[in-house]
Motif scaffolding. Sequence first.
Motif, PDB file in Angstrom:
ATOM      1  N   GLU A 170       0.828  -1.207   0.000  1.00 29.29           N
ATOM      2  CA  GLU A 170       0.000   0.000   0.000  1.00 29.29           C
ATOM      3  C   GLU A 170       0.861   1.256   0.000  1.00 29.29           C
ATOM      4  O   GLU A 170       0.618   2.184  -0.770  1.00 29.29           O
ATOM      5  CB  GLU A 170      -0.946  -0.030   1.199  1.00 29.29           C
ATOM      6  N   ASP A 171       1.885   1.273   0.855  1.00 24.12           N
ATOM      7  CA  ASP A 171       2.753   2.458   0.963  1.00 24.12           C
ATOM      8  C   ASP A 171       3.461   2.743  -0.365  1.00 24.12           C
ATOM      9  O   ASP A 171       3.632   3.888  -0.750  1.00 24.12           O
ATOM     10  CB  ASP A 171       3.856   2.231   2.016  1.00 24.12           C
ATOM     11  N   GLU A 172       3.913   1.668  -1.015  1.00 22.73           N
ATOM     12  CA  GLU A 172       4.810   1.879  -2.158  1.00 22.73           C
ATOM     13  C   GLU A 172       4.138   1.696  -3.515  1.00 22.73           C
ATOM     14  O   GLU A 172       4.676   2.133  -4.523  1.00 22.73           O
ATOM     15  CB  GLU A 172       6.029   0.950  -2.026  1.00 22.73           C
ATOM     16  N   VAL A 173       2.980   1.036  -3.558  1.00 22.28           N
ATOM     17  CA  VAL A 173       2.307   0.852  -4.859  1.00 22.28           C
ATOM     18  C   VAL A 173       0.933   1.528  -4.869  1.00 22.28           C
ATOM     19  O   VAL A 173       0.685   2.436  -5.665  1.00 22.28           O
ATOM     20  CB  VAL A 173       2.162  -0.648  -5.226  1.00 22.28           C
ATOM     21  N   LEU A 174       0.033   1.102  -3.979  1.00 22.19           N
ATOM     22  CA  LEU A 174      -1.355   1.555  -4.101  1.00 22.19           C
ATOM     23  C   LEU A 174      -1.548   3.029  -3.749  1.00 22.19           C
ATOM     24  O   LEU A 174      -2.203   3.760  -4.487  1.00 22.19           O
ATOM     25  CB  LEU A 174      -2.274   0.676  -3.246  1.00 22.19           C
ATOM     26  N   TYR A 175      -0.972   3.478  -2.627  1.00 23.55           N
ATOM     27  CA  TYR A 175      -1.183   4.883  -2.252  1.00 23.55           C
ATOM     28  C   TYR A 175      -0.606   5.830  -3.321  1.00 23.55           C
ATOM     29  O   TYR A 175      -1.307   6.746  -3.763  1.00 23.55           O
ATOM     30  CB  TYR A 175      -0.589   5.190  -0.869  1.00 23.55           C
ATOM     31  N   PRO A 176       0.651   5.597  -3.758  1.00 20.32           N
ATOM     32  CA  PRO A 176       1.178   6.473  -4.815  1.00 20.32           C
ATOM     33  C   PRO A 176       0.337   6.401  -6.103  1.00 20.32           C
ATOM     34  O   PRO A 176       0.161   7.410  -6.775  1.00 20.32           O
ATOM     35  CB  PRO A 176       2.588   5.925  -5.078  1.00 20.32           C
ATOM     36  N   LEU A 177      -0.187   5.229  -6.390  1.00 23.16           N
ATOM     37  CA  LEU A 177      -1.013   5.078  -7.584  1.00 23.16           C
ATOM     38  C   LEU A 177      -2.285   5.930  -7.490  1.00 23.16           C
ATOM     39  O   LEU A 177      -2.654   6.648  -8.418  1.00 23.16           O
ATOM     40  CB  LEU A 177      -1.384   3.604  -7.740  1.00 23.16           C
ATOM     41  N   PHE A 178      -2.942   5.868  -6.350  1.00 25.82           N
ATOM     42  CA  PHE A 178      -4.163   6.658  -6.169  1.00 25.82           C
ATOM     43  C   PHE A 178      -3.857   8.149  -6.222  1.00 25.82           C
ATOM     44  O   PHE A 178      -4.598   8.925  -6.813  1.00 25.82           O
ATOM     45  CB  PHE A 178      -4.863   6.309  -4.845  1.00 25.82           C
ATOM     46  N   ILE A 179      -2.751   8.536  -5.610  1.00 23.84           N
ATOM     47  CA  ILE A 179      -2.372   9.961  -5.625  1.00 23.84           C
ATOM     48  C   ILE A 179      -2.077  10.396  -7.057  1.00 23.84           C
ATOM     49  O   ILE A 179      -2.481  11.475  -7.491  1.00 23.84           O
ATOM     50  CB  ILE A 179      -1.168  10.211  -4.689  1.00 23.84           C
TER      51      ILE A 179
ATOM     52  N   GLU B 261      -3.372   9.192  -9.737  1.00 19.60           N
ATOM     53  CA  GLU B 261      -4.612   9.239 -10.519  1.00 19.60           C
ATOM     54  C   GLU B 261      -5.525  10.387 -10.106  1.00 19.60           C
ATOM     55  O   GLU B 261      -6.123  11.038 -10.939  1.00 19.60           O
ATOM     56  CB  GLU B 261      -5.399   7.923 -10.338  1.00 19.60           C
ATOM     57  N   ASN B 262      -5.649  10.575  -8.798  1.00 16.16           N
ATOM     58  CA  ASN B 262      -6.688  11.487  -8.293  1.00 16.16           C
ATOM     59  C   ASN B 262      -6.158  12.640  -7.456  1.00 16.16           C
ATOM     60  O   ASN B 262      -6.942  13.396  -6.912  1.00 16.16           O
ATOM     61  CB  ASN B 262      -7.679  10.722  -7.400  1.00 16.16           C
ATOM     62  N   GLY B 263      -4.844  12.718  -7.279  1.00 13.48           N
ATOM     63  CA  GLY B 263      -4.333  13.656  -6.282  1.00 13.48           C
ATOM     64  C   GLY B 263      -4.661  13.087  -4.916  1.00 13.48           C
ATOM     65  O   GLY B 263      -4.942  11.900  -4.787  1.00 13.48           O
ATOM     66  N   ASP B 264      -4.677  13.950  -3.888  1.00 17.38           N
ATOM     67  CA  ASP B 264      -4.992  13.453  -2.547  1.00 17.38           C
ATOM     68  C   ASP B 264      -6.098  14.324  -1.959  1.00 17.38           C
ATOM     69  O   ASP B 264      -5.871  15.082  -1.020  1.00 17.38           O
ATOM     70  CB  ASP B 264      -3.719  13.484  -1.681  1.00 17.38           C
ATOM     71  N   PRO B 265      -7.332  14.197  -2.504  1.00 12.34           N
ATOM     72  CA  PRO B 265      -8.408  15.082  -2.064  1.00 12.34           C
ATOM     73  C   PRO B 265      -8.672  14.944  -0.567  1.00 12.34           C
ATOM     74  O   PRO B 265      -8.768  13.832  -0.063  1.00 12.34           O
ATOM     75  CB  PRO B 265      -9.628  14.633  -2.882  1.00 12.34           C
ATOM     76  N   GLU B 266      -8.760  16.073   0.097  1.00 11.16           N
ATOM     77  CA  GLU B 266      -8.974  16.143   1.561  1.00 11.16           C
ATOM     78  C   GLU B 266      -7.964  15.314   2.343  1.00 11.16           C
ATOM     79  O   GLU B 266      -8.256  14.857   3.451  1.00 11.16           O
ATOM     80  CB  GLU B 266     -10.397  15.681   1.908  1.00 11.16           C
ATOM     81  N   GLY B 267      -6.790  15.114   1.766  1.00 11.20           N
ATOM     82  CA  GLY B 267      -5.738  14.379   2.471  1.00 11.20           C
ATOM     83  C   GLY B 267      -6.112  12.946   2.806  1.00 11.20           C
ATOM     84  O   GLY B 267      -5.605  12.376   3.771  1.00 11.20           O
TER      85      GLY B 267
ATOM     86  N   VAL C 225     -12.132   4.326   1.164  1.00 10.30           N
ATOM     87  CA  VAL C 225     -11.348   5.228   0.324  1.00 10.30           C
ATOM     88  C   VAL C 225     -11.025   4.556  -1.010  1.00 10.30           C
ATOM     89  O   VAL C 225     -11.187   5.159  -2.076  1.00 10.30           O
ATOM     90  CB  VAL C 225     -10.046   5.668   1.036  1.00 10.30           C
ATOM     91  N   PHE C 226     -10.587   3.300  -0.961  1.00 11.68           N
ATOM     92  CA  PHE C 226     -10.221   2.603  -2.202  1.00 11.68           C
ATOM     93  C   PHE C 226     -11.431   2.486  -3.136  1.00 11.68           C
ATOM     94  O   PHE C 226     -11.322   2.688  -4.337  1.00 11.68           O
ATOM     95  CB  PHE C 226      -9.696   1.186  -1.901  1.00 11.68           C
ATOM     96  N   LEU C 227     -12.566   2.158  -2.544  1.00 14.99           N
ATOM     97  CA  LEU C 227     -13.781   1.996  -3.334  1.00 14.99           C
ATOM     98  C   LEU C 227     -14.137   3.315  -4.020  1.00 14.99           C
ATOM     99  O   LEU C 227     -14.526   3.361  -5.181  1.00 14.99           O
ATOM    100  CB  LEU C 227     -14.916   1.571  -2.389  1.00 14.99           C
ATOM    101  N   ASN C 228     -13.969   4.400  -3.267  1.00 15.36           N
ATOM    102  CA  ASN C 228     -14.222   5.739  -3.792  1.00 15.36           C
ATOM    103  C   ASN C 228     -13.284   6.126  -4.910  1.00 15.36           C
ATOM    104  O   ASN C 228     -13.650   6.818  -5.836  1.00 15.36           O
ATOM    105  CB  ASN C 228     -13.972   6.752  -2.661  1.00 15.36           C
ATOM    106  N   MET C 229     -12.036   5.731  -4.755  1.00 14.29           N
ATOM    107  CA  MET C 229     -10.994   6.235  -5.644  1.00 14.29           C
ATOM    108  C   MET C 229     -10.715   5.310  -6.827  1.00 14.29           C
ATOM    109  O   MET C 229     -10.021   5.704  -7.750  1.00 14.29           O
ATOM    110  CB  MET C 229      -9.704   6.437  -4.875  1.00 14.29           C
ATOM    111  N   ALA C 230     -11.246   4.065  -6.759  1.00 10.65           N
ATOM    112  CA  ALA C 230     -10.940   3.122  -7.838  1.00 10.65           C
ATOM    113  C   ALA C 230     -11.710   3.506  -9.094  1.00 10.65           C
ATOM    114  O   ALA C 230     -12.820   3.062  -9.327  1.00 10.65           O
ATOM    115  CB  ALA C 230     -11.280   1.703  -7.407  1.00 10.65           C
TER     116      ALA C 230
END
Length: 155
Positions: free
Chosen positions: A52-61, A63-69, A121-126
């Motif tokens: 999550e730290d090295e693949v999924l979180y950076p991937l979501f950021i 794709e979508n930025g980091d809305p509301e942190g 969050v993942f469901l929202n951002m996928a």
Amino acid sequence: MNNTSNWLVHDHRQYDISLDECEMAADLGEWKNAKRLFENFVMDLKLHMQMEDEVLYPLFINENGDPEGMISHLSEEHDYLVHLVNDLSYIIKSNDFDHFLESIEPLHTAMKLHNEHEEKVFLNMANQSILMQRDLIIERLKAMQNKQVRRDWDF
Ligand SMILES: [Fe+2]
Ligand SMILES: [Fe+2]
């Protein structure tokens, strides 16, 4: 939960079960077994967090930025979980059940809350773009198995 989120969060439920099993063993005074279960739990969790730290979180950021942190909050929750796991790794050595309970309970609660939060969050951002990269992402997640962990663990 649909298939989409499943491949992103597949083993959350397993961590719940692992902590329950560890607690049961300690409750029976089977400390050797409790320690083994705890070590397995930590090994799996380290890899899960690394994915999550090295693949999924950076991937979501990406794709979508980091809305509301949202991703930053998840990342802070990981820091807190690491802190609680580190505490328990010392406390479990004392074979003192009351002390152990005081330490495993907050870990278990924090982990459940984090996992629920993360699944939302993942469901929202996928988005569609992430779903289309599914095979590539799964490859990158698998590759983490042979990689050095970046996060600092005390043990
Ligand atoms: Fe997770
Ligand atoms: Fe997580």
